[in-house]
Design a protein around this motif. Structure first.
Motif, PDB file in Angstrom:
ATOM      1  N   ASP A 285      -4.126   8.792   4.006  1.00  0.00           N
ATOM      2  CA  ASP A 285      -5.519   8.587   3.317  1.00  0.00           C
ATOM      3  C   ASP A 285      -5.101   7.802   1.915  1.00  0.00           C
ATOM      4  O   ASP A 285      -6.205   7.644   1.083  1.00  0.00           O
ATOM      5  CB  ASP A 285      -5.876   9.910   2.547  1.00  0.00           C
ATOM      6  N   GLY A 286      -4.030   6.871   1.872  1.00  0.00           N
ATOM      7  CA  GLY A 286      -4.047   6.021   0.943  1.00  0.00           C
ATOM      8  C   GLY A 286      -4.406   4.805   1.356  1.00  0.00           C
ATOM      9  O   GLY A 286      -4.917   4.441   2.184  1.00  0.00           O
ATOM     10  N   PRO A 287      -4.303   3.821   0.236  1.00  0.00           N
ATOM     11  CA  PRO A 287      -4.901   2.305   0.598  1.00  0.00           C
ATOM     12  C   PRO A 287      -4.491   1.652   1.931  1.00  0.00           C
ATOM     13  O   PRO A 287      -5.176   1.229   2.690  1.00  0.00           O
ATOM     14  CB  PRO A 287      -4.516   1.694  -0.611  1.00  0.00           C
ATOM     15  N   ALA A 288      -3.299   1.786   1.935  1.00  0.00           N
ATOM     16  CA  ALA A 288      -2.576   0.864   3.207  1.00  0.00           C
ATOM     17  C   ALA A 288      -2.896   1.784   4.573  1.00  0.00           C
ATOM     18  O   ALA A 288      -3.417   1.189   5.404  1.00  0.00           O
ATOM     19  CB  ALA A 288      -1.233   0.949   3.252  1.00  0.00           C
ATOM     20  N   TRP A 289      -3.152   3.084   4.359  1.00  0.00           N
ATOM     21  CA  TRP A 289      -3.581   3.912   5.511  1.00  0.00           C
ATOM     22  C   TRP A 289      -4.797   3.506   5.964  1.00  0.00           C
ATOM     23  O   TRP A 289      -5.243   3.594   7.031  1.00  0.00           O
ATOM     24  CB  TRP A 289      -3.295   5.348   5.182  1.00  0.00           C
ATOM     25  N   ASN A 290      -5.676   3.621   5.003  1.00  0.00           N
ATOM     26  CA  ASN A 290      -7.086   3.551   5.182  1.00  0.00           C
ATOM     27  C   ASN A 290      -7.262   2.057   5.754  1.00  0.00           C
ATOM     28  O   ASN A 290      -8.590   1.772   6.489  1.00  0.00           O
ATOM     29  CB  ASN A 290      -8.109   3.821   3.887  1.00  0.00           C
ATOM     30  N   ALA A 291      -6.447   1.118   5.541  1.00  0.00           N
ATOM     31  CA  ALA A 291      -6.731  -0.331   5.846  1.00  0.00           C
ATOM     32  C   ALA A 291      -6.276  -0.399   7.114  1.00  0.00           C
ATOM     33  O   ALA A 291      -6.292  -1.606   7.909  1.00  0.00           O
ATOM     34  CB  ALA A 291      -5.918  -1.248   4.959  1.00  0.00           C
ATOM     35  N   GLY A 292      -5.617   0.574   7.797  1.00  0.00           N
ATOM     36  CA  GLY A 292      -5.185   0.482   9.282  1.00  0.00           C
ATOM     37  C   GLY A 292      -3.729   0.193   9.435  1.00  0.00           C
ATOM     38  O   GLY A 292      -3.174  -0.139  10.501  1.00  0.00           O
ATOM     39  N   LEU A 293      -2.970   0.120   8.336  1.00  0.00           N
ATOM     40  CA  LEU A 293      -1.543  -0.348   8.399  1.00  0.00           C
ATOM     41  C   LEU A 293      -0.701   0.851   8.979  1.00  0.00           C
ATOM     42  O   LEU A 293      -1.073   2.023   8.749  1.00  0.00           O
ATOM     43  CB  LEU A 293      -0.980  -0.933   6.884  1.00  0.00           C
ATOM     44  N   GLU A 294       0.324   0.644   9.328  1.00  0.00           N
ATOM     45  CA  GLU A 294       1.146   1.735   9.944  1.00  0.00           C
ATOM     46  C   GLU A 294       3.076   1.443   9.718  1.00  0.00           C
ATOM     47  O   GLU A 294       3.176   0.085   9.721  1.00  0.00           O
ATOM     48  CB  GLU A 294       0.904   2.099  11.350  1.00  0.00           C
ATOM     49  N   THR A 295       3.631   2.307  10.013  1.00  0.00           N
ATOM     50  CA  THR A 295       5.110   2.149   9.710  1.00  0.00           C
ATOM     51  C   THR A 295       5.665   0.994  10.983  1.00  0.00           C
ATOM     52  O   THR A 295       4.900   1.169  11.891  1.00  0.00           O
ATOM     53  CB  THR A 295       5.637   3.340   9.931  1.00  0.00           C
ATOM     54  N   ASP A 296       6.442   0.485  10.630  1.00  0.00           N
ATOM     55  CA  ASP A 296       7.062  -0.643  11.378  1.00  0.00           C
ATOM     56  C   ASP A 296       6.135  -1.999  11.515  1.00  0.00           C
ATOM     57  O   ASP A 296       6.680  -3.034  12.154  1.00  0.00           O
ATOM     58  CB  ASP A 296       7.314  -0.347  12.943  1.00  0.00           C
ATOM     59  N   ASP A 297       4.985  -2.140  10.968  1.00  0.00           N
ATOM     60  CA  ASP A 297       4.424  -3.313  10.489  1.00  0.00           C
ATOM     61  C   ASP A 297       5.150  -4.231   9.737  1.00  0.00           C
ATOM     62  O   ASP A 297       6.075  -3.527   8.888  1.00  0.00           O
ATOM     63  CB  ASP A 297       3.046  -3.272   9.764  1.00  0.00           C
ATOM     64  N   ILE A 298       5.251  -5.404   9.858  1.00  0.00           N
ATOM     65  CA  ILE A 298       6.281  -6.413   9.193  1.00  0.00           C
ATOM     66  C   ILE A 298       5.449  -7.315   8.404  1.00  0.00           C
ATOM     67  O   ILE A 298       4.458  -8.205   8.743  1.00  0.00           O
ATOM     68  CB  ILE A 298       7.052  -7.283   9.987  1.00  0.00           C
ATOM     69  N   LEU A 299       5.353  -6.891   7.158  1.00  0.00           N
ATOM     70  CA  LEU A 299       4.498  -7.776   6.094  1.00  0.00           C
ATOM     71  C   LEU A 299       5.134  -9.205   5.932  1.00  0.00           C
ATOM     72  O   LEU A 299       6.416  -9.383   5.744  1.00  0.00           O
ATOM     73  CB  LEU A 299       4.606  -7.290   4.487  1.00  0.00           C
ATOM     74  N   VAL A 300       4.143 -10.311   5.802  1.00  0.00           N
ATOM     75  CA  VAL A 300       4.497 -11.541   5.877  1.00  0.00           C
ATOM     76  C   VAL A 300       3.910 -11.952   4.693  1.00  0.00           C
ATOM     77  O   VAL A 300       4.309 -13.178   3.852  1.00  0.00           O
ATOM     78  CB  VAL A 300       4.476 -12.233   7.021  1.00  0.00           C
ATOM     79  N   ALA A 301       2.686 -11.471   4.203  1.00  0.00           N
ATOM     80  CA  ALA A 301       1.983 -12.028   2.995  1.00  0.00           C
ATOM     81  C   ALA A 301       1.038 -11.332   2.400  1.00  0.00           C
ATOM     82  O   ALA A 301       0.340 -10.558   3.175  1.00  0.00           O
ATOM     83  CB  ALA A 301       1.274 -13.479   3.361  1.00  0.00           C
ATOM     84  N   ILE A 302       0.531 -11.480   1.282  1.00  0.00           N
ATOM     85  CA  ILE A 302      -0.510 -10.823   0.536  1.00  0.00           C
ATOM     86  C   ILE A 302      -1.446 -11.949  -0.040  1.00  0.00           C
ATOM     87  O   ILE A 302      -0.770 -12.737  -0.923  1.00  0.00           O
ATOM     88  CB  ILE A 302      -0.150  -9.636  -0.475  1.00  0.00           C
ATOM     89  N   ASP A 303      -2.585 -11.843   0.412  1.00  0.00           N
ATOM     90  CA  ASP A 303      -3.447 -13.003  -0.105  1.00  0.00           C
ATOM     91  C   ASP A 303      -2.819 -14.584   0.010  1.00  0.00           C
ATOM     92  O   ASP A 303      -2.952 -15.322  -0.801  1.00  0.00           O
ATOM     93  CB  ASP A 303      -3.853 -12.676  -1.684  1.00  0.00           C
ATOM     94  N   GLY A 304      -2.364 -14.716   1.303  1.00  0.00           N
ATOM     95  CA  GLY A 304      -1.618 -16.036   1.605  1.00  0.00           C
ATOM     96  C   GLY A 304      -0.460 -16.268   0.721  1.00  0.00           C
ATOM     97  O   GLY A 304       0.133 -17.436   1.347  1.00  0.00           O
TER      98      GLY A 304
END
Length: 591
Positions: A499-518
């Motif tokens: 129920d946090g921001p990342a959860w509500n955006a559909g992110l999940e564990t093991d996703d690999i972040l590469v960029a925020i706003d490009g």
């Protein structure tokens, strides 16, 4: 003792009460983490004998499959002839023998599991928890035992069992042996007396520990147990301390404990307080779980899980009482305790699982408790959340009785009634004690705070004892509700708060972040990038999932710039001060 038994046989008056089980382990070549165990079981009727290695050990409620360290198993009769045997399950060896004849078994045990605190053997010491070293037979479990260690010449051995010469011990039965670990090696040893009891401190490993200071502080702490209980379940107590290469943890035993800390975590003060807190916690366990415990664990069944809904009492209540002993002995300052309360409150508020699982349910399910993201989102920790339930019950009792009854009285009553170990207690027993102490039922309270998930009102817990809670002010710092690990070279999400921001955006564990706003995200940038935003901002998160590049819009949440704090009330009343003193048994602090 064996000589006396032989005399009895010769005289024709053999007595089963004199039979004993002889254990021995050869540690003279410890450099490869190995010891050779020899066990002689006395004569008994029957043409088979089942010998077993436990599947778990007390103090750690998970199946460890401790038989995995056994190799080279053999069985012989009194004449040295080999006996046939077969494995009947993962932890049981069934030996075929002549009825009425003793049996000797031998096997090698591999000991390189320091972090599990089950067995560790190397060229500097041996730590032997019998659950991971010494087999038992159900039919001989209640017979006396002797233990003999063959060791390098410079070594000494220590245990909560009765010493009987160098490297030799005796115990009334296997259950005492399995609850009395042995520490052998060239150790630092210090002893002290307190309140008519003898204490020993044995330290293995080099580090920044100060044995003299440890003894002085332990001597102050241990008598404070009597502010909860009246009387001791032991005459002698052993503190075993391991200064390690990174392994940490501790385990309680019948009249001893083993405490493991990284070797340079005994100083400065904030780290040293971690040692004292662990020592207090394990010492409290000498009563709570060792002297008295839940009926489902009396006696311990070492072959399978021992399910109970009361582990929150054994672990959580012990955790709750832990700083109280330090406060009363002057080893902890009130402000330090208030800081611990604030940290516990902050952790609770950031643990969504508290609204999903009750402490009773988590106790029963502790044997399969998850780790990581699921533990935070759908589970509660029996230590931390059990401590909060204990705190809530303590304050409720104090308020209900005007300070006459506290949670200490409940544990003293448990010790009085169940401390002989003949039988264990149940949740119903605890509720009955609460009713006896206060004159009315506590079933409704129990249903709300123990049997159901609860959202505790911490301000309401603090106010009656003259304390206030500051949650840190308005949310001003951007928060995504995630954490990541870059050890593999990429920013992989390891936790996403439900129920946090990342959860509500559909992110999940093991996703690999590469960029925020490009903007590329690496380990250093991940820690600071949200500082460019404020709560309520929307950001575009780019990440890989299943090797495919994806994007999500994420609306940032917020958190206060300051952490929560607990402080003294501005104008505490005499009643609040009095209840504070009845709660902690220390004076209300002056501002």
């Amino acid at each position: 003792m064996r000589a006396m038994w032989m005399v009895a046989l010769f005289a024709g008056v053999a007595s089963p009460a004199m039979a004993k089980v002889d254990y021995a382990i050869d540690l003279t070549k410890p450099e490869h983490h190995s010891g050779k165990v020899t066990i002689t079981f006395p004569a008994a009727a029957g043409d088979t004998l089942d010998v077993k290695m436990p599947a778990w050990r007390t103090g750690r409620y998970s199946i460890l499959n401790l038989a995995n360290g056994v190799s080279g198993f053999t069985a012989t009769d009194a004449s040295g002839r080999k006996l046939g045997w077969q494995k009947v399950d993962k932890s049981t060896w069934r030996i075929r023998r002549a009825s009425g004849q003793p049996v000797t078994v031998t096997y090698d045990v591999f000991g390189n599991e320091l972090g599990l605190r089950s067995r560790h053997i190397d060229d500097s010491h041996a730590y032997l928890d019998a659950s991971g070293v010494f087999m038992y037979a159900d039919r001989h479990r209640q017979e006396p035992v002797s233990v003999a260690l063959s060791m390098p010449g410079s070594w000494r051995a220590f245990s909560g069992m009765e010493p009987n010469g160098r490297g030799r011990f005796t115990a009334p039965n296997w259950d005492v042996l399995v609850d009395s670990p042995i520490e052998a090696g060239p150790h630092q040893l210090r002893t002290f007396d307190a309140d008519g009891r003898r204490y020993e401190l044995v330290i293995w490993g080099k580090g920044n520990h100060d044995g003299d200071r440890m003894v002085a502080d332990l001597k102050k702490m241990v008598p404070q147990s009597q502010t909860i209980w009246k009387g001791y379940p032991f005459r002698r107590y052993l503190f075993i301390v391991h200064a390690t290469d990174g392994v940490g943890g501790a385990t309680e035993h019948k009249n001893s404990t083993v405490i493991q800390l990284p070797r340079y975590r005994f100083a400065p003060r904030d780290r040293y307080m971690g040692f004292l807190g662990t020592a207090s916690h394990e010492f409290i366990h000498t009563w709570n779980v060792k002297a008295y415990r839940a009926g489902a664990m009396v006696p311990y069944d070492y072959e399978k899980e021992n399910y109970t809904d009361l582990l929150w009492v054994h672990e959580g209540s012990t955790e709750y009482f832990t700083p109280h002993l330090l406060l009363r002995s002057g080893l902890m300052k009130p402000d330090e305790y208030f800081g611990e309360l604030a940290d516990a409150i902050d952790a609770n508020k950031n643990r969504p699982g508290r609204l999903v699982k009750s402490v009773a349910e988590a106790s029963f399910d502790e044997w399969m408790s998850p780790s990581g993201n699921r533990a935070n989102n759908a589970w509660v920790n029996i230590y931390s959340e059990g401590a909060i339930a204990s705190w809530a019950l303590d304050i409720a009792l104090l308020q209900d009785t005007g300070g006459r009854v506290s949670y200490r009285d409940v544990h003293q009553r448990l010790y009085e009634r169940f401390g002989n170990g003949a039988r264990g207690f149940t949740s119903a027993d605890m509720r009955a004690i609460l009713a006896e102490l206060t004159g009315h039922s506590w079933d409704a309270w129990w249903a709300k705070y123990v049997d159901a998930p609860s959202d505790v009102d911490f301000a309401a817990l603090l106010a009656p004892v003259g304390l206030t809670l500051d949650m840190g002010g308005a949310p001003t710092v951007a928060k995504a509700g995630w954490s990541a690990d870059a050890s593999g070279g990429a920013m992989k999400l390891t936790a996403v708060t439900r129920d946090g921001p990342a959860w509500n955006a559909g992110l999940e564990t093991d996703d690999i972040l590469v960029a925020i706003d490009g903007k590329r995200v690496d380990e250093g940038r991940f820690a600071t990038i949200l500082g460019d935003y404020k709560p309520g901002d929307t950001v575009t998160v780019s990440f890989f999932r299943r090797d495919e590049l994806q994007e999500r819009k994420l609306v940032l949440g917020g958190r206060p710039a300051k952490s929560p704090s607990v402080r003294l009330a501005d104008n505490p009343t005499a009643q609040q001060k009095a209840l504070f003193q009845r709660w902690l048994l220390v004076p209300y602090p002056a501002k």
